[in-house]
Design an enzyme around this catalytic site. Structure first.
Site, PDB file in Angstrom:
ATOM      1  N   LYS A 172      38.258  45.888  53.403  1.00 22.92           N
ATOM      2  CA  LYS A 172      39.420  45.014  53.292  1.00 22.92           C
ATOM      3  C   LYS A 172      39.948  45.036  51.859  1.00 22.92           C
ATOM      4  O   LYS A 172      39.366  44.434  50.960  1.00 22.92           O
ATOM      5  CB  LYS A 172      39.067  43.566  53.645  1.00 22.92           C
ATOM      6  CG  LYS A 172      40.331  42.765  53.904  1.00 22.92           C
ATOM      7  CD  LYS A 172      40.226  41.303  53.536  1.00 22.92           C
ATOM      8  CE  LYS A 172      40.592  40.999  52.118  1.00 22.92           C
ATOM      9  NZ  LYS A 172      41.992  41.272  51.730  1.00 22.92           N
ATOM     10  N   GLU A 247      30.816  41.063  42.056  1.00 26.49           N
ATOM     11  CA  GLU A 247      31.319  41.293  40.698  1.00 26.49           C
ATOM     12  C   GLU A 247      32.487  40.345  40.520  1.00 26.49           C
ATOM     13  O   GLU A 247      33.462  40.406  41.275  1.00 26.49           O
ATOM     14  CB  GLU A 247      31.798  42.739  40.506  1.00 26.49           C
ATOM     15  CG  GLU A 247      30.697  43.767  40.479  1.00 26.49           C
ATOM     16  CD  GLU A 247      29.728  43.594  39.322  1.00 26.49           C
ATOM     17  OE1 GLU A 247      30.057  42.890  38.343  1.00 26.49           O
ATOM     18  OE2 GLU A 247      28.625  44.143  39.408  1.00 26.49           O
ATOM     19  N   CYS A 281      38.409  42.983  34.452  1.00 25.61           N
ATOM     20  CA  CYS A 281      37.340  41.985  34.299  1.00 25.61           C
ATOM     21  C   CYS A 281      36.521  42.266  33.047  1.00 25.61           C
ATOM     22  O   CYS A 281      35.814  41.392  32.558  1.00 25.61           O
ATOM     23  CB  CYS A 281      36.482  41.884  35.551  1.00 25.61           C
ATOM     24  SG  CYS A 281      36.059  43.450  36.251  1.00 25.61           S
ATOM     25  N   GLU A 379      38.457  32.273  32.447  1.00 30.38           N
ATOM     26  CA  GLU A 379      39.095  33.589  32.512  1.00 30.38           C
ATOM     27  C   GLU A 379      40.589  33.453  32.805  1.00 30.38           C
ATOM     28  O   GLU A 379      40.981  32.727  33.717  1.00 30.38           O
ATOM     29  CB  GLU A 379      38.442  34.428  33.618  1.00 30.38           C
ATOM     30  CG  GLU A 379      38.927  35.858  33.613  1.00 30.38           C
ATOM     31  CD  GLU A 379      38.235  36.730  34.655  1.00 30.38           C
ATOM     32  OE1 GLU A 379      38.110  36.279  35.807  1.00 30.38           O
ATOM     33  OE2 GLU A 379      37.827  37.852  34.314  1.00 30.38           O
TER      34      GLU A 379
HETATM   35  P1  ADP Z   1      42.329  36.987  43.120  1.00 25.11           P
HETATM   36  O1  ADP Z   1      42.521  35.530  42.845  1.00 25.11           O
HETATM   37  O2  ADP Z   1      42.242  37.792  41.900  1.00 25.11           O
HETATM   38  O3  ADP Z   1      43.244  37.559  44.143  1.00 25.11           O
HETATM   39  P2  ADP Z   1      40.284  36.702  45.098  1.00 25.11           P
HETATM   40  O4  ADP Z   1      38.832  36.454  44.873  1.00 25.11           O
HETATM   41  O5  ADP Z   1      41.082  35.656  45.763  1.00 25.11           O
HETATM   42  O6  ADP Z   1      40.859  37.114  43.705  1.00 25.11           O
HETATM   43  O7  ADP Z   1      40.480  38.043  45.918  1.00 25.11           O
HETATM   44  C1  ADP Z   1      39.595  39.135  45.900  1.00 25.11           C
HETATM   45  C2  ADP Z   1      39.435  39.674  47.308  1.00 25.11           C
HETATM   46  O8  ADP Z   1      38.798  38.665  48.095  1.00 25.11           O
HETATM   47  C3  ADP Z   1      40.761  39.981  47.998  1.00 25.11           C
HETATM   48  O9  ADP Z   1      40.607  41.133  48.801  1.00 25.11           O
HETATM   49  C4  ADP Z   1      40.981  38.750  48.845  1.00 25.11           C
HETATM   50  O10 ADP Z   1      41.787  38.984  49.962  1.00 25.11           O
HETATM   51  C5  ADP Z   1      39.566  38.427  49.274  1.00 25.11           C
HETATM   52  N1  ADP Z   1      39.374  37.042  49.714  1.00 25.11           N
HETATM   53  C6  ADP Z   1      40.079  35.938  49.349  1.00 25.11           C
HETATM   54  N2  ADP Z   1      39.615  34.849  49.970  1.00 25.11           N
HETATM   55  C7  ADP Z   1      38.577  35.246  50.750  1.00 25.11           C
HETATM   56  C8  ADP Z   1      37.672  34.579  51.653  1.00 25.11           C
HETATM   57  N3  ADP Z   1      37.738  33.264  51.866  1.00 25.11           N
HETATM   58  N4  ADP Z   1      36.733  35.323  52.272  1.00 25.11           N
HETATM   59  C9  ADP Z   1      36.640  36.638  52.054  1.00 25.11           C
HETATM   60  N5  ADP Z   1      37.464  37.319  51.240  1.00 25.11           N
HETATM   61  C10 ADP Z   1      38.424  36.643  50.592  1.00 25.11           C
END
Ligand code: ADP
Length: 480
Positions: A172, A247, A281, A379
């Site tokens: 994903k 990470e 990061c 951050e």
């Molecule tokens: P950012 O704020 O930098 O977008 P996220 O941690 O929200 O960082 O996103 C990193 C990845 O995690 C993306 O692929 C996002 O779609 C996914 N993601 C966001 N929320 C969830 C969740 N509740 N469960 C699993 N994956 C998630």
């Protein structure tokens, strides 16, 4: 407008809904409409990966080598075109984007070789007549969840080892950068991956990522992203007994000592803090500078900052591209305002107008800050770095370690004594001496300590620790 489908069980499957992929250098430029998977699509992808795991887990190393090596060759051959797509959807400059694509190609080449190199151990038992054999086996179905800041390199460094060691994958990518992910999966499909071994489910984290984390048919999750999402995923994985690797953020220190070569230090700090729009990061966001060099360092940094060219990621003379999207831009500006309110002096940091509508922000250097300010603890993930003035090396090291994070750390010094001491005593997974905190090779371990990371390292042969499970077998051969 071209529409891009998900890839599930060997088929390109349209989404019930699609989302536009917009160029942050030019909001009028839409790269394409990308399918949004829902929870049912995710379930189908997981089931396909589960079904494919049996045969793929016992495929020969040669089969896995051939697919990964072919994918690496194709990625490298197409790096200019794929780099252009990456720069267009994410906003890093064209040379940075082409470099990232090349790195992805090299990662596939490296892990093609790893498929052949995966060995075991044979030990004599402490009991007579017995031999012990230690081998590694694939885990099963791995869910890979990736962020937007390295749209092809991070997917590559998760997908390549997962496949090399015989796992099946549900991938994903981040919502903002599905284009590079789609091309990468297409290349792997064309390189001869069997049906179901790799599945692409583009879509929202809260829907698709959530379905992967919740599924009992997913054996492990490798995640790169924010601390908040990573922590939530960790709790879910513990509850369901999944192996997981995270990470997350960094607040990486770069120490500059009085005896540093000023040009080397400024170059390392400009690169580490601001290149790739500070959206790494491993970016140096805390510049910890001893008092004897402080004023000269700040002056030289300001001169370099003023000369940086910020603009369209695809323009040949751009050195710093746009911020990735409106939400990130708002976060950058919020932290710049917070730094000011806390008493810091902000140089740069203003919104910029360019020929096209985009998220352009002048890099910001915040001077006169202290280690306890929010700008030095949280951050930002943008082109924003702060300067902390310290008395001496001891204070610099203490400040460097005074953070919940521990990903990368750097020091600029000509002293062997301080460089050696810092390498040993800084609390970080990666340490850089006289070079930027960001930028690591593809064949060596990547990862951090404390709040930055959880689980085994990524990349290089260390990746096998996460993507395999160890089996200890006893063989009783009788009297010989
Ligand atoms: P950012 O704020 O930098 O977008 P996220 O941690 O929200 O960082 O996103 C990193 C990845 O995690 C993306 O692929 C996002 O779609 C996914 N993601 C966001 N929320 C969830 C969740 N509740 N469960 C699993 N994956 C998630």
């Amino acid at each position: 407008m071209k529409t891009f489908a998900n890839y599930i069980d060997g088929q390109w499957i349209e989404g019930k809904t699609t989302a536009p992929n917009v160029n942050p250098s030019n909001l009028d430029d839409v790269i394409g409409q990308f399918a949004e998977a829902d929870a049912d699509d995710a379930q189908r992808a997981i089931a396909a990966a589960r079904k494919a795991f049996g045969p793929w887990s016992v495929s020969t190393p040669q089969q896995r080598f051939d697919v990964l090596d072919q994918a690496g060759t194709t990625i490298l051959a197409r790096k200019a075109e794929l780099g252009r797509l990456l720069a267009r959807e994410e906003g890093k400059t064209l040379p940075e984007a082409i470099g990232e694509v090349a790195r992805a190609g090299q990662i596939f080449k490296f892990f093609a070789g790893e498929a052949l190199r995966l060995g075991g151990e044979i030990l004599p038992s402490v009991r007579p007549g017995l031999t012990v054999e230690v081998t590694r086996e694939p885990l099963g179905v791995i869910g890979l969840i990736t962020p937007w800041n390295f749209p092809i390199a991070i997917p590559a460094w998760k997908i390549a080892p997962a496949l090399a060691y015989g796992n099946c994958v549900v991938f994903k990518p981040a919502e903002l950068v599905p284009g590079s992910a789609w091309e990468l999966v297409n290349i792997l499909v064309e390189s001869g991956l069997p049906q179901g071994v790799l599945n692409l489910v583009m879509g929202r984290g809260a829907v698709v990522g959530e379905a992967m984390v919740a599924s009992p048919d997913v054996d492990a999750i490798s995640f790169t992203g924010s601390v908040a999402t990573g922590s939530a995923i960790a709790a879910r994985c513990v509850a369901s007994g999944k192996k997981f690797q995270l990470e997350m953020g960094g607040k990486n220190p770069m120490v500059v000592l009085d005896d540093a070569d000023l040009d080397v230090a400024v170059e390392a700090c400009i690169n580490g803090a601001f290149y790739s729009t500070g959206q790494r990061c491993t970016a140096s966001s805390r510049l910890i500078v001893t008092e004897g060099i402080h004023d000269r360092f700040v002056e030289a940094m300001c001169n370099r900052l003023a000369a940086l060219r910020i603009g369209d990621a695809l323009s040949a003379d751009t050195q710093i591209g746009p911020v990735v999207d409106a939400r990130q831009l708002e976060q950058d500006e919020r932290y710049i305002a917070i730094a000011r309110e806390e008493g810091g002096t902000v140089i740069g940091g203003e919104r910029l107008e360019r020929a096209t509508p985009g998220f352009f922000l002048a890099p910001a250097l915040v001077t006169g800050t202290t280690a306890d300010m929010r700008i030095n603890r949280e951050e930002v993930f943008g082109p924003v770095a702060s300067v902390i003035r310290v008395k001496d090396y001891d204070e610099a090291l203490a400040v460097a370690n005074d953070t919940p994070f521990g990903l990368s750390a750097g020091i600029c010094t000509t002293s062997l004594k301080y460089a050696t001491h810092f390498r040993r005593h800084v609390q970080a997974g990666m340490v850089m001496v006289n070079t930027a905190t960001a930028g690591v090779d593809y064949h060596v371990p990547f990862g951090g300590r404390k709040g930055s990371s959880y689980g085994p390292r990524e990349q290089g042969s260390y990746a096998r620790e996460f993507y395999t499970t160890v089996k200890t077998a006893y063989i009783h051969a009788g009297q010989v």
